[in-house]
Design a protein around this motif. Structure first.
Motif, short mmCIF file in Angstrom:
data_model
loop_
_atom_site.label_atom_id
_atom_site.label_comp_id
_atom_site.label_asym_id
_atom_site.label_seq_id
_atom_site.Cartn_x
_atom_site.Cartn_y
_atom_site.Cartn_z
N ASP A 1 0.83 -1.21 0.00
CA ASP A 1 0.00 0.00 0.00
C ASP A 1 0.87 1.25 0.00
O ASP A 1 0.59 2.22 -0.72
N ALA A 2 1.93 1.25 0.80
CA ALA A 2 2.79 2.43 0.90
C ALA A 2 3.52 2.70 -0.42
O ALA A 2 3.72 3.86 -0.79
N LEU A 3 3.89 1.65 -1.13
CA LEU A 3 4.51 1.85 -2.44
C LEU A 3 3.52 2.49 -3.40
O LEU A 3 3.86 3.44 -4.11
N ARG A 4 2.29 1.99 -3.42
CA ARG A 4 1.29 2.56 -4.31
C ARG A 4 0.96 4.00 -3.94
O ARG A 4 0.68 4.83 -4.81
N GLU A 5 0.98 4.30 -2.65
CA GLU A 5 0.66 5.65 -2.18
C GLU A 5 1.87 6.58 -2.18
O GLU A 5 1.78 7.74 -1.79
N ARG A 6 3.03 6.05 -2.59
CA ARG A 6 4.26 6.83 -2.73
C ARG A 6 4.80 7.37 -1.41
O ARG A 6 5.47 8.41 -1.37
N THR A 7 4.52 6.68 -0.32
CA THR A 7 5.07 7.10 0.97
C THR A 7 6.36 6.36 1.31
O THR A 7 7.03 6.70 2.27
N ILE A 8 6.71 5.35 0.52
CA ILE A 8 8.03 4.73 0.58
C ILE A 8 8.53 4.57 -0.85
O ILE A 8 7.76 4.65 -1.81
N ASP A 9 9.84 4.34 -1.00
CA ASP A 9 10.43 4.20 -2.32
C ASP A 9 10.73 2.74 -2.67
O ASP A 9 10.63 2.34 -3.83
N VAL A 10 11.12 1.96 -1.66
CA VAL A 10 11.50 0.56 -1.87
C VAL A 10 10.99 -0.26 -0.69
O VAL A 10 10.95 0.23 0.44
N GLY A 11 10.60 -1.50 -0.96
CA GLY A 11 10.20 -2.41 0.11
C GLY A 11 11.00 -3.70 0.06
O GLY A 11 11.35 -4.18 -1.02
N LEU A 12 11.30 -4.24 1.22
CA LEU A 12 11.89 -5.57 1.34
C LEU A 12 10.88 -6.42 2.09
O LEU A 12 10.57 -6.15 3.25
N LEU A 13 10.35 -7.44 1.43
CA LEU A 13 9.19 -8.15 1.97
C LEU A 13 9.23 -9.63 1.64
O LEU A 13 10.05 -10.08 0.85
N ARG A 14 8.32 -10.36 2.28
CA ARG A 14 8.19 -11.80 2.05
C ARG A 14 6.99 -12.10 1.18
O ARG A 14 5.95 -11.46 1.29
N GLU A 15 7.16 -13.12 0.33
CA GLU A 15 6.07 -13.64 -0.49
C GLU A 15 5.31 -12.52 -1.19
O GLU A 15 4.15 -12.24 -0.91
N PRO A 16 5.96 -11.84 -2.13
CA PRO A 16 5.28 -10.76 -2.86
C PRO A 16 4.18 -11.33 -3.75
O PRO A 16 4.20 -12.52 -4.10
N PRO A 17 3.24 -10.50 -4.16
CA PRO A 17 2.21 -10.97 -5.09
C PRO A 17 2.81 -11.20 -6.46
O PRO A 17 3.94 -10.81 -6.75
N ASP A 18 2.04 -11.85 -7.34
CA ASP A 18 2.48 -12.03 -8.72
C ASP A 18 2.66 -10.66 -9.36
O ASP A 18 1.90 -9.72 -9.09
N ASP A 19 3.67 -10.56 -10.24
CA ASP A 19 3.95 -9.25 -10.85
C ASP A 19 3.26 -9.06 -12.19
O ASP A 19 3.63 -8.18 -12.98
N ASP A 20 2.24 -9.85 -12.47
CA ASP A 20 1.44 -9.69 -13.69
C ASP A 20 2.30 -9.73 -14.95
O ASP A 20 2.06 -8.99 -15.90
N GLY A 21 3.29 -10.58 -14.93
CA GLY A 21 4.14 -10.69 -16.11
C GLY A 21 4.90 -9.43 -16.44
O GLY A 21 5.29 -9.21 -17.58
N GLY A 22 5.13 -8.60 -15.44
CA GLY A 22 5.85 -7.36 -15.68
C GLY A 22 4.98 -6.21 -16.11
O GLY A 22 5.47 -5.13 -16.43
N ALA A 23 3.65 -6.40 -16.11
CA ALA A 23 2.74 -5.35 -16.57
C ALA A 23 2.17 -4.51 -15.43
O ALA A 23 1.56 -3.48 -15.68
N GLY A 24 2.33 -4.95 -14.19
CA GLY A 24 1.76 -4.23 -13.06
C GLY A 24 2.57 -3.00 -12.69
O GLY A 24 3.69 -2.80 -13.16
N PRO A 25 2.01 -2.16 -11.81
CA PRO A 25 2.71 -0.92 -11.42
C PRO A 25 3.92 -1.17 -10.53
O PRO A 25 4.79 -0.31 -10.44
#
Length: 317
Positions: A139-163
């Motif tokens: 959520d913070a990445l989408r809202e531009r309140t952080i620049d980079v995240g380090l996280l576990r089990e990210p969602p699928d990246d939509d084949g590179g088409a997602g934001p």
């Protein structure tokens, strides 16, 4: 923006001549002929309204007006040089402020190495670090309140088409988290199926849906659904509750570094079960700070927590 009353090239010529007190020497230092230098000084004197130099045969000296202007000219030129240096540093990612969120468990594995590498390469960057679970990071990445995240089990990246973009940093196996006096704590490894009748302490699904599902899927593959009796947001709290006898858990192997006396950590079977750690960013973000952080992170590595390292998951990117 108003145009400066005194052009910087004229101030530069004035400052050099004030140091050399010789038109020929000053012109050579500036890399121009003497007549253009004389013209620059004459134009500056016209703007000031008073002579800046005494010109006599064999002698050049500052007038009172020139002596008064010289410190201001030097400050202006130094300020421009500092501004150019600062702009170049920010433009190359060697300075600025980078907002990084991280899942708490990564402080036990990948985070120290990433920050150490980045700090060594870019000591002038101000790091704003924020502890945050996976879902809030996205959520913070989408809202531009952080620049980079380090996280576990990210969602699928939509084949590179997602934001958002995701890159695997490492994968690590799971461990069983057991009370130190539990019968299974005496074994070198624990089959997940052996936990079928145990009460579980887990993270609540909303804070890390993919990791939660990964753990429950692991149990499902072993033939049971975990009976969850308690949730806790942080892994340290999960382990403390296990140590207090409330149940058992399955956790990423890096959690072993907590070294709690009341808790035993044992590798689980199947060893192929692994959890993915990734770096996340906005694909549209062209910040050199983000690009430099991604270069420092690298990617595709195996377990860095030591011990039960295994192969990176096939297809990880």
């Amino acid at each position: 923006m108003e145009r400066p009353e005194l052009p910087l090239p004229q101030l530069h010529a004035f400052a050099v001549l004030a140091e050399e007190l010789h038109f020929g020497h000053a012109a050579a230092r500036l890399g121009i002929a003497q007549p253009p230098l004389s013209q620059q000084i004459a134009r500056l004197e016209t703007k000031v309204g008073h002579p800046l130099f005494v010109r006599e045969p064999g002698r050049v000296a500052l007038t009172p007006a020139g002596r008064e202007l010289l410190p201001a000219a030097r400050r202006a030129l130094a300020g421009l040089a500092d501004g150019l240096a600062a702009a170049r540093a920010v433009g190359s990612g060697r300075a600025g402020r980078l907002r990084i969120a991280f899942s708490a468990s990564l402080a036990l594995t990948v985070l120290p190495g990433v920050l150490g590498t980045f700090r060594e390469r870019y000591p002038g960057v101000d790091l704003d670090l924020r502890e945050m679970t996976t879902a809030p990071q996205l959520d913070a990445l989408r809202e531009r309140t952080i620049d980079v995240g380090l996280l576990r089990e990210p969602p699928d990246d939509d084949g590179g088409a997602g934001p958002l973009g995701f890159r695997t940093v490492l994968t690590e196996p799971f461990v069983a988290v057991l009370p130190a006096g539990h019968p299974l704590a005496g074994r070198r490894t624990v089959d997940v199926a052996g936990l079928a009748d145990e009460p579980f302490v887990l993270l609540p699904r909303p804070v890390g849906p993919r990791l939660y599902d990964r753990i429950t899927e692991l149990c499902g593959t072993a033939g049971f659904a975990p009976r969850i009796v308690q949730h806790a947001v942080e892994w340290q709290t999960v382990c403390a509750l296990v140590g207090a006898g409330l149940g058992v858990s399955l956790a990423p192997a890096g959690i072993r570094r907590l070294r709690l006396r009341e808790v035993a950590f044992r590798p689980v079977e199947p060893r192929s079960a692994r959890t993915r750690v990734a770096v996340a960013w906005r694909r549209e973000d062209r910040s050199p700070l983000v690009a430099n952080l991604l270069a420092a992170v690298g990617g595709g590595g195996e377990d860095r927590a030591g011990g039960d390292a295994g192969r990176t998951e096939p297809g990880a990117s």
